[in-house]
Structure formats: structure tokens, C-alpha cells
Motif scaffolding. Structure first.
Motif, PDB file in Angstrom:
ATOM      1  N   VAL A 118      27.146  41.073  44.318  1.00  0.00           N
ATOM      2  CA  VAL A 118      26.139  42.338  44.322  1.00  0.00           C
ATOM      3  C   VAL A 118      24.519  42.871  44.572  1.00  0.00           C
ATOM      4  O   VAL A 118      24.905  44.240  45.085  1.00  0.00           O
ATOM      5  N   ILE A 119      23.577  42.005  45.407  1.00  0.00           N
ATOM      6  CA  ILE A 119      22.816  42.612  45.887  1.00  0.00           C
ATOM      7  C   ILE A 119      23.746  43.144  47.427  1.00  0.00           C
ATOM      8  O   ILE A 119      22.643  44.172  47.333  1.00  0.00           O
ATOM      9  N   ILE A 144      30.245  46.956  51.115  1.00  0.00           N
ATOM     10  CA  ILE A 144      31.223  47.236  50.392  1.00  0.00           C
ATOM     11  C   ILE A 144      32.632  46.651  50.075  1.00  0.00           C
ATOM     12  O   ILE A 144      32.786  46.502  49.270  1.00  0.00           O
ATOM     13  N   THR A 145      32.833  45.932  50.977  1.00  0.00           N
ATOM     14  CA  THR A 145      34.801  46.207  51.295  1.00  0.00           C
ATOM     15  C   THR A 145      34.622  44.485  50.963  1.00  0.00           C
ATOM     16  O   THR A 145      34.991  43.931  49.990  1.00  0.00           O
ATOM     17  N   GLY A 146      33.417  43.994  51.663  1.00  0.00           N
ATOM     18  CA  GLY A 146      32.952  42.619  50.654  1.00  0.00           C
ATOM     19  C   GLY A 146      32.658  42.159  49.349  1.00  0.00           C
ATOM     20  O   GLY A 146      33.505  41.280  47.987  1.00  0.00           O
ATOM     21  N   TYR A 147      32.033  42.806  48.638  1.00  0.00           N
ATOM     22  CA  TYR A 147      31.678  43.144  47.669  1.00  0.00           C
ATOM     23  C   TYR A 147      33.638  43.369  46.690  1.00  0.00           C
ATOM     24  O   TYR A 147      33.288  42.760  45.478  1.00  0.00           O
ATOM     25  N   ALA A 148      34.359  44.307  47.093  1.00  0.00           N
ATOM     26  CA  ALA A 148      35.322  44.767  46.779  1.00  0.00           C
ATOM     27  C   ALA A 148      36.431  43.037  46.315  1.00  0.00           C
ATOM     28  O   ALA A 148      36.895  42.473  45.158  1.00  0.00           O
ATOM     29  N   PHE A 192      38.202  37.949  42.975  1.00  0.00           N
ATOM     30  CA  PHE A 192      37.587  35.793  42.098  1.00  0.00           C
ATOM     31  C   PHE A 192      36.732  35.758  41.463  1.00  0.00           C
ATOM     32  O   PHE A 192      37.151  35.435  40.772  1.00  0.00           O
ATOM     33  N   TRP A 193      36.257  36.761  41.213  1.00  0.00           N
ATOM     34  CA  TRP A 193      35.068  37.088  40.067  1.00  0.00           C
ATOM     35  C   TRP A 193      35.987  36.987  38.896  1.00  0.00           C
ATOM     36  O   TRP A 193      35.583  36.450  37.722  1.00  0.00           O
ATOM     37  N   VAL A 194      36.746  38.600  38.721  1.00  0.00           N
ATOM     38  CA  VAL A 194      37.428  38.316  37.556  1.00  0.00           C
ATOM     39  C   VAL A 194      38.523  37.164  37.043  1.00  0.00           C
ATOM     40  O   VAL A 194      38.288  36.991  36.639  1.00  0.00           O
ATOM     41  N   THR A 195      38.930  36.263  38.192  1.00  0.00           N
ATOM     42  CA  THR A 195      39.726  35.319  38.034  1.00  0.00           C
ATOM     43  C   THR A 195      39.231  34.375  37.455  1.00  0.00           C
ATOM     44  O   THR A 195      39.377  33.437  37.087  1.00  0.00           O
ATOM     45  N   TRP A 196      37.889  34.040  37.963  1.00  0.00           N
ATOM     46  CA  TRP A 196      36.559  33.042  37.312  1.00  0.00           C
ATOM     47  C   TRP A 196      36.736  33.209  35.690  1.00  0.00           C
ATOM     48  O   TRP A 196      36.929  32.791  34.395  1.00  0.00           O
ATOM     49  N   ALA A 216      33.530  44.583  35.949  1.00  0.00           N
ATOM     50  CA  ALA A 216      33.850  44.410  37.852  1.00  0.00           C
ATOM     51  C   ALA A 216      35.320  45.004  38.478  1.00  0.00           C
ATOM     52  O   ALA A 216      35.662  45.395  38.949  1.00  0.00           O
ATOM     53  N   LEU A 217      35.863  45.291  37.064  1.00  0.00           N
ATOM     54  CA  LEU A 217      37.291  47.110  37.812  1.00  0.00           C
ATOM     55  C   LEU A 217      36.328  47.940  37.452  1.00  0.00           C
ATOM     56  O   LEU A 217      37.333  48.711  38.671  1.00  0.00           O
ATOM     57  N   ALA A 218      35.647  48.625  37.336  1.00  0.00           N
ATOM     58  CA  ALA A 218      35.361  49.789  37.746  1.00  0.00           C
ATOM     59  C   ALA A 218      34.580  49.278  38.492  1.00  0.00           C
ATOM     60  O   ALA A 218      34.785  50.319  39.563  1.00  0.00           O
ATOM     61  N   GLY A 219      33.250  47.842  39.632  1.00  0.00           N
ATOM     62  CA  GLY A 219      33.000  48.280  40.498  1.00  0.00           C
ATOM     63  C   GLY A 219      34.110  48.703  41.242  1.00  0.00           C
ATOM     64  O   GLY A 219      33.942  48.991  42.759  1.00  0.00           O
ATOM     65  N   PHE A 220      35.440  47.317  41.448  1.00  0.00           N
ATOM     66  CA  PHE A 220      36.379  47.627  42.097  1.00  0.00           C
ATOM     67  C   PHE A 220      37.194  49.311  42.606  1.00  0.00           C
ATOM     68  O   PHE A 220      37.064  49.254  43.843  1.00  0.00           O
TER      69      PHE A 220
END
Length: 256
Positions: free
Chosen positions: A47-48, A62-66, A71-75, A158-162
Motif C-alpha cells: 500500500v505504501i 500502481i499496477t503492482g499495487y492493483a 491476492f489480498w481479497v483472496t486472503w 481493496a475493491l475500491a482501490g483496485f
């Protein structure tokens, strides 16, 4: 305007994610939940980086963050299924969240709203000596639902950030493709004056009458040769000199 609002919204979402995951990390440390601690730590770093990429216009960050948000949503979906005991999962299993290092549970199990903790004495024989055997009652909200609420909030952020990350990357890419600068990719941009490697010579045309007037006078009038009586086309000055020399030589021989 749309790009600016999307970028500002993504910065806000990243800030909210940092605040929420730091709060979650504290309570996971208190509950010795080692798997969530590790996942939260990686999420904080990503996130940083995503926040840095958004501020500094770095689409790769930003692409790496997306990508990480997938994976974060899956976890978090797995954590929800674990605490709700979906399928063959059981929240009493120590191997999944604590790597079977300890018998700890979620910190909210004993410290939830309205929970009353009562020690059981004497402790059962199977209970480890360094652990206490307790009963929890009177909770207004069971600990598993608090953990589910934490994971649900992380999924929403996470969905909003994606979504906003994809939008910002798209805007940055389009802006880079359409960016016009002097001497750049624009075919109608400024072009400096071009230098020519040689001067353009214009052909010179002279008539035979003009050559006759400039030639020296003859002692006796003699007709010019037929080849010279017609109009001559002299494209270069060097050929003009050559024709003049012919007339001078002809006049010299006539005088002799």
C-alpha cells in the motif's frame, strides 16, 4: 478533472487501507495470529508503494499495487470462510493462523464487547501448564463476527482501490501517449530550418545576337558558321566562357 478526482480518491483509499490494516495488525499481534501478521505486513508495504506511485505518477507501482489487491481479497475471503467454518474449515484449528506454534485465539475472543472471562479451576489435565483454561460468556458480539467484519472492510477497500488504480493507470498511460513537446512525437510539431548542402544554380540563356555584339570587330564581315547562327542555350557560366573563346579564336584566324 476526472483524472484528478480519481487520483485523489485513490490516495484517500490507500490512506484508509493503511489505517485499517495497522489497527488490525495491532490486534493480531495481541492474539499471536502469525499468519495474519505476516499478510498484514506485506499489505502495508504494498500500500505504501501504491501510495508513492500515485503521488509520483509511477504507473508500474500502481499496477503492482492493483495486482497485490487480488491476492489480498483472496486472503480475506479465506479468513471469512475460516471463522464462519465454511466447508471443512474450523476456527478451532491452530495450524492455519498460528502455524501450530501456540494455542492462542483471536484477541477479540476474550476482549470483545460485553465479554466476561471466568477462569476454570482446577484446569483439565490436557490443558498446558503455561496456559489458563477459561470460559467466555455475555459477549454482545462473538469474536468470529468481529474478525469477519475486519476482513469484509478490507475487501471493500481493496475493491475500491483496485478500480481506482486501474483508472489512474489508464489516465497516466493516455497522458504519456498524447504528451506533445518540442521535437517530440507530434508530426506537426516545430521543425527547425533545414540547411542545404549546395546552392541551386539557375541556367543562363543567351542569344547569338548578344554574343555577336560582345565579340571583337572583324576586318571583313564574314558570316558565322551555321552551328553558331542559331540560338544557343548555355546552362552554366563556364560554357559561356567557352563560346567567347571560340569567337576570339575565329576572329584571330580571319585577321591572319
Amino acid at each position: 478533472m476526472g483524472y484528478c478526482s480519481g487520483r485523489c480518491t485513490l490516495i484517500f483509499v490507500c490512506g484508509m487501507q493503511l489505517v485499517c490494516v495497522l489497527e488490525r495488525q495491532i490486534f493480531d499481534f495481541l492474539g499471536y495470529q502469525w499468519a495474519p501478521i505476516l499478510a498484514n505486513f506485506v499489505h502495508i508495504i504494498i500500500v505504501i508503494l501504491g501510495l508513492f506511485g500515485t503521488i509520483q505518477y509511477r504507473p508500474r507501482y500502481i499496477t503492482g499495487y492493483a495486482v497485490w489487491l487480488v491476492f489480498w481479497v483472496t486472503w480475506n475471503v479465506f479468513v471469512i470462510c475460516f471463522y464462519l467454518e465454511a466447508g471443512d474449515l474450523s476456527k478451532e484449528t491452530d495450524l492455519i493462523l498460528t502455524f501450530n506454534i501456540s494455542m492462542h485465539r483471536s484477541w477479540w475472543m476474550e476482549n470483545g464487547p460485553g465479554c466476561t472471562v471466568t477462569s476454570v479451576t482446577p484446569a483439565p489435565e490436557w490443558a498446558p501448564e503455561d496456559h489458563r483454561y477459561i470460559t467466555v460468556s455475555g459477549c454482545l458480539l462473538e469474536y468470529q463476527y468481529i474478525e469477519v467484519a475486519h476482513s469484509s472492510l478490507q475487501i471493500f477497500l481493496a475493491l475500491a482501490g483496485f478500480i481506482y488504480a486501474c483508472y489512474v493507470v489508464k489516465c497516466i498511460t493516455e497522458e504519456e501517449d498524447s504528451f506533445d513537446f518540442i521535437g517530440g512525437f507530434d508530426s506537426y510539431g516545430y521543425q527547425g530550418p533545414q540547411k542545404t548542402s549546395h546552392l541551386q544554380l539557375q541556367p543562363m540563356y543567351m542569344l547569338s545576337t548578344e554574343l555577336e555584339e560582345r565579340a571583337p570587330p572583324f576586318e571583313s564581315a564574314t558570316a558565322l558558321p551555321a552551328a553558331l547562327s542559331t540560338s544557343l542555350e548555355v546552362p552554366y557560366p563556364s560554357q559561356c566562357c567557352l563560346v567567347s573563346e571560340i569567337f576570339q579564336d575565329h576572329s584571330t584566324r580571319r585577321s591572319k
